[in-house]
Design an enzyme around this catalytic site. Sequence first.
Site, short mmCIF file in Angstrom:
data_model
loop_
_atom_site.label_atom_id
_atom_site.label_comp_id
_atom_site.label_asym_id
_atom_site.label_seq_id
_atom_site.Cartn_x
_atom_site.Cartn_y
_atom_site.Cartn_z
N CYS A 94 -0.46 4.04 2.27
CA CYS A 94 -0.16 3.82 3.69
C CYS A 94 1.30 4.13 4.02
O CYS A 94 1.60 4.72 5.06
CB CYS A 94 -0.44 2.37 4.07
SG CYS A 94 -2.07 1.76 3.59
N ASP A 95 2.22 3.71 3.15
CA ASP A 95 3.63 3.69 3.52
C ASP A 95 4.54 4.59 2.69
O ASP A 95 5.74 4.70 3.01
CB ASP A 95 4.15 2.24 3.41
CG ASP A 95 3.40 1.29 4.33
OD1 ASP A 95 2.98 1.73 5.41
OD2 ASP A 95 3.21 0.12 3.96
N CYS A 153 0.83 -1.21 0.00
CA CYS A 153 0.00 0.00 0.00
C CYS A 153 0.86 1.26 0.00
O CYS A 153 1.43 1.64 1.03
CB CYS A 153 -0.93 0.00 1.22
SG CYS A 153 -1.96 1.48 1.36
#
Length: 310
Positions: free
Chosen positions: A134-135, A131
């Site tokens: 997300c990261d 993701c």
Amino acid sequence: MRETLILGSGPAGLTAAIYAARGRCCPLLIHGQQPGGQLTTTTVIDNFPGFPEGVDGTALMDRMQEQAERFGTDFVEGEVTRVELAKRPFKVWLGDECYQCQTLIIATGASPRMLGLPNEWELYGRGVSVCATCDGFFYKGKKVVVVGGGDTAMEEASFLTRFADHVTVVHRRDTLRASPPLEKRARENKKITFRWETVVTEILGDKQSGVTGVRVLHHPSGEEEEIPCDGVFIAIGHTPNTKIFKGQLEMDPEGYLITRGNCETNIPGVFAAGDVQDAHFRQAITAAGSGCMAAILAERYLEGLDDQEE
């Protein structure tokens, strides 16, 4: 007999449990094969509201469960093996044990498709990710590799150029499967380079140092090469955890549950929340939001049943 039964203990399932318990729907939550969901494999979550310093994924799920328990949610460990949804009460089996409920909230999530390499789960959250939203923030000024050639891979690669100095896309074919607009945007981005007809054969690194690179194989020539990088984003899709619902609930061609009116499935009284019905966002906060909606809808459905009985 339960008024509300919840399948799955990720952000969607636990949020549904909090709201259902507060609504006095006497919920029972069945954890599933991965208690806490995918977030338990994430070391730091930086974009969940209310945690300015970030929060450990497992710690966040533990706190959600404690909150659900405080309001009266009961929990059962185990994995559902069979369901019968043709009529109420709905029936759910854990092995030989059968649970019955008036409303069912499905929050079983989706599992990322991985490469099948020996250490990819060991390095998950330590340089291996599925993701970019997300990261991606953690890769400012770094080099990353994206594996895949579809829409998701091109979206991830383009997004990562906001942070990373360089993105290498590794694709096993000589053409992309992505839609023309996404392919055009990626090809025109000077921070992205492509390795065609190439597969990742090994992720380099360990738990202490994290990812340090990948070893790749170029199919036509048979040549191997190491590409130094700080992160590997696997973007070859997700598989929704819906196998046990086939033939009973409507699904799209990929297996995601089809919902209408936010979280309602084709069977009245059965609701779906989180990644099991969301193929696009796959964020903890959107999953939690849909869990809230599913619980409120379940409560309203139960109120309607009470009115009919009166």
